[in-house]
Design a protein around this motif. Sequence first.
Motif, short mmCIF file in Angstrom:
data_model
loop_
_atom_site.label_atom_id
_atom_site.label_comp_id
_atom_site.label_asym_id
_atom_site.label_seq_id
_atom_site.Cartn_x
_atom_site.Cartn_y
_atom_site.Cartn_z
N ALA A 159 0.83 -1.15 0.27
CA ALA A 159 -0.05 -0.28 0.04
C ALA A 159 0.62 1.12 0.28
N GLY A 266 -6.32 0.26 0.96
CA GLY A 266 -5.45 -0.34 1.28
C GLY A 266 -4.09 -1.58 -0.03
N HIS A 295 -3.78 5.57 0.56
CA HIS A 295 -4.53 5.36 1.60
C HIS A 295 -4.49 7.09 2.10
#
Length: 350
Positions: A159, A266, A295
């Motif tokens: 991520a 994510g 994110h």
Amino acid sequence: MRTSNMFVRSLGVHVPESVSVEHAVREGWYPAEEAERYRQLGAAVAGDMPAPEMARLAVLDAYDRWDESAPRDLDLLLYPSVWHQGPNGWQPQHYLQQHLLGGHVPAFEIRSGCVGMISSLELAAGYLRADDARETAMVVSADNHGTPLVDRWRMTPGALIGDAAAAMILGKEYGMAELLSVNVAVIPEADAVNDGAYPLFPPDATVGRGLSFSDRHEEFRQKLLEKQGTGIHLTIQKTMMQQVEQTLDEAGIELGDITRVAFPHGRREDLDGQMSWLGIEEDQTTWDYGRRVGHCGAVDQFIAFEHLLATGGLKAGDHLLMVGFGSGTSVAAAAFRVLSPRPVTKETRA
């Protein structure tokens, strides 16, 4: 919680320009093999703009779109945050009071991790329902992770960490979308997933210890091996499903009625699991948008909501399900029915 007579008056965002993965690879920030493996495309980067200033811009965006009221007419301000907001001992909601609200509007910072925006909807709805005289509440969140203690390209394997702000105005009687239901649950036995066995004192930031979920998750994995598994991941999955089922039941709809599902931005492997649990396909999620901005703390689902409305991904009559996860660990879900892709006034309500 069934949130009867609770509507989204307006939704504002501030999402900085994204830095592409290709650029990050060229600069040596991000390994080329991870770029190919994890399929992320970029991360929104705010530079040196303070998070509370990003929040202020998101609030102004929400009011500019609505064009019927002013920030100082609020009855409540909730400011969820994930990362550090400013000077030690200082609270960001007061920045918004000084530069936007004035007066004596009750204002609170909420620290419930990446579910902060969703969990704050439950608090805001309950506050408005408690008094007939209360009309509107603002939930706003912003984070700029570009600090020495965070490496946005490597902090979480699979991520990327982005910066963004979102502001949602809730009110009674009318709006562009109806908040049908929202629920949050805490799984205290999952606290160890993210603490990394680090000492609680002195706090990390006071000794310059950086934030790396990679290290923390590896520490937790080792604990699992030692104990031959604790089943905590199954507990998290079951709790998420319970929250989704309760939220849909209270909203009076079924999963088949949901047009889009907004998850945290994510890792792809996490999304694959989440889609499998709910029995949905990729094009029902916000993956394609999320992997372009990263994110972004507590605002992922809300900037995705705005993006879907702006690009035609949601239209009047559609339903949006938000699902959130926060370290701690907490799980949240919220269901919305879209009434109009743009804010409406009391006279021209949808």
